[in-house]
Design an enzyme around this catalytic site. Structure first.
Site, PDB file in Angstrom:
ATOM      1  N   GLU A 178       0.797  -1.220   0.000  1.00  0.00           N
ATOM      2  CA  GLU A 178       0.000   0.000   0.000  1.00  0.00           C
ATOM      3  C   GLU A 178       0.836   1.280   0.000  1.00  0.00           C
ATOM      4  O   GLU A 178       0.736   2.112   0.910  1.00  0.00           O
ATOM      5  CB  GLU A 178      -0.982  -0.012   1.178  1.00  0.00           C
ATOM      6  CG  GLU A 178      -1.931  -1.199   1.130  1.00  0.00           C
ATOM      7  CD  GLU A 178      -3.011  -1.176   2.197  1.00  0.00           C
ATOM      8  OE1 GLU A 178      -4.045  -1.842   2.005  1.00  0.00           O
ATOM      9  OE2 GLU A 178      -2.815  -0.500   3.227  1.00  0.00           O
ATOM     10  N   GLU A 181      -6.553  -7.086  -1.503  1.00  0.00           N
ATOM     11  CA  GLU A 181      -7.092  -7.113  -0.140  1.00  0.00           C
ATOM     12  C   GLU A 181      -8.555  -6.699  -0.178  1.00  0.00           C
ATOM     13  O   GLU A 181      -8.910  -5.704  -0.820  1.00  0.00           O
ATOM     14  CB  GLU A 181      -6.344  -6.153   0.794  1.00  0.00           C
ATOM     15  CG  GLU A 181      -4.926  -6.544   1.136  1.00  0.00           C
ATOM     16  CD  GLU A 181      -4.325  -5.619   2.203  1.00  0.00           C
ATOM     17  OE1 GLU A 181      -5.107  -4.982   2.953  1.00  0.00           O
ATOM     18  OE2 GLU A 181      -3.092  -5.515   2.265  1.00  0.00           O
TER      19      GLU A 181
END
Length: 430
Positions: A229, A349
């Site tokens: 991320e 995710e």
């Protein structure tokens, strides 16, 4: 609309598992054992000249648990269960920088103090010293291969958990880089970039002490991920992150041309196509640019993550608004990958936390179905959306690692059924 059940899951689950164990697990194990690397052709993953679809799980904790004899069985059990339910991909960390039981205790130093936690002797003939935590990662990779599950391995964290980019900045400051003001300097400082490249090289060129296969030569590894991320909120232009992605992607490919590479993006849009920013969940700037970042030629496929409950502002966070966001988020990125990027798309995710207000197991199952239906609809129509990896899978007896998103298959037969059905549906595609 919310995806509907194909059939009564509790009646047909045993039969479905039997079919999957006979077909998919053998196929997955055969693909891993055959030594074929995953590739991309346009918007599709391919292996052995056949389109490949992914259904799997996150398990960031695997290297940590694999380093300790008392918890190592959780790694094996998780892979065995994943294979049983038809999953073929797992995403986990190949980093732990300077914190509890570190892989890298300081730049270039891979901690020998954790040898006592491993079955494997710390001196391997023909290899030399096998540094502690890497042995645990060796075990994770070998167990994945044994159970026919591919891996995505991430090199570093954007956040402070397990060290992250802030740890690299601290290491540089301790070595005289006094001009570093914040953790986002990780992306531009020559010394932090050198530290990061050294870690990449260490991982890629490591000889697995269990399998005897160098990581960069192991097809069990589906892809490398530059960062979990990545964000660079201090740079409104987005140029620092873009330059870093380009430089590090080229570096990875200079050592390993066999494996696929992705960035680890959540999917936020930037200024390259301003109109796309309307799909972002809020006005916060992340420094990422889904379009521009994924146009780097060395990046093989795109990823998104999805957490509407925590992303959306409080005045736009009703159940209906969350559903609307999820649908638009997925469809916008599918369109981008179909027609603009022309690369495969993977949701790296997604999940639903039991710790958030309004949670129920039924809502979690419906959410998984919604994501899975979007993947299947795209894939069955030749689109780019090629797989999903939920956050996160755990074995029984790991209560201390739970974050509310964990799925324990034995305790959640309805969720297990939803996951299995998706594996079966993807396997049926040509």
């Amino acid at each position: 609309m919310v995806g509907t059940r194909l059939f009564n899951t509790f009646i047909f689950l045993p039969l479905l598992l039997l079919l999957l164990n006979h077909h998919e697990n053998c196929q997955g194990a055969a693909e891993v054992a055959a030594g074929s690397f995953a590739q991309t052709t346009g918007t599709h993953f391919v292996m052995n000249n056949k389109q490949m679809y992914l259904n799997g799980f996150n398990a960031y904790w695997m290297m940590l648990y694999g380093s300790d004899e008392s918890t190592r069985d959780k790694v094996s059990t998780t892979f065995q269960q994943a294979s049983k339910y038809g999953m073929n991909i797992a995403r986990t960390w190949a980093f732990n920088d300077g914190d509890y039981k570190p892989l890298q205790s300081s730049p270039g130093s891979y901690n020998e103090d954790v040898f006592k936690y491993n079955y494997v002797p710390h001196m391997v003939p023909g290899v030399g010293y096998v540094f502690g935590r890497c042995v645990a990662l060796d075990f994770v990779i070998s167990e994945a291969k044994r159970n026919g599950v591919f891996l995505i391995l991430s090199f570093v964290n954007n956040f402070n958990d397990f060290g992250g980019k802030a740890k690299y900045v601290k290491w540089a400051q301790e070595r005289g880089q006094n001009n570093l003001n914040n953790e986002d300097d990780f992306y531009s400082n020559p010394l932090t970039k050198e530290f990061y490249k050294n870690h990449i090289k260490t991982v890629l060129t490591r000889n697995n002490s269990i399998t005897g296969v160098v990581y960069k030569d192991d097809p069990t590894i589906f892809a490398w991920e530059l960062m979990n991320e990545p964000r660079c909120q201090t740079d409104p232009s987005g140029q620092n992150l873009q330059n870093w992605i380009r430089e590090m992607a080229m570096y990875v490919k200079s050592i390993d041309k066999s494996h696929l590479l992705e960035i680890g993006l959540e999917g936020f849009y930037g200024d390259s196509i301003p109109d796309r920013k309307m799909y972002n969940p809020n006005a916060a700037y992340t420094g990422a640019d889904f379009i521009l970042n994924n146009q780097v030629s060395e990046i093989d496929f795109a990823t998104i993550h999805m957490y509407p409950e925590s992303w959306l502002p409080s005045n736009m966070n009703s159940s209906e608004q969350q559903v609307a966001f999820v649908d638009k988020w997925m469809q916008a990125h599918i369109q981008d990958c179909n027609y603009l990027l022309k690369k495969p798309l993977l949701i790296g995710e997604f999940g639903k936390s039991s710790r958030l207000s309004g949670y129920s197991l039924e809502k979690r199952d419906d959410y998984y179905r919604r994501v899975y239906d979007a993947i299947y609809t795209s894939a069955s129509n030749g689109g780019s959306f090629s797989g999903g990896i939920f956050w996160q899978l755990m074995a029984k007896g790991m209560d201390n690692m739970g974050d509310g998103y964990e799925v324990i298959l034995e305790d959640s037969p309805s969720t297990a059924s939803v996951i299995t059905q998706q594996s079966h549906k993807l396997l049926s595609l040509p």
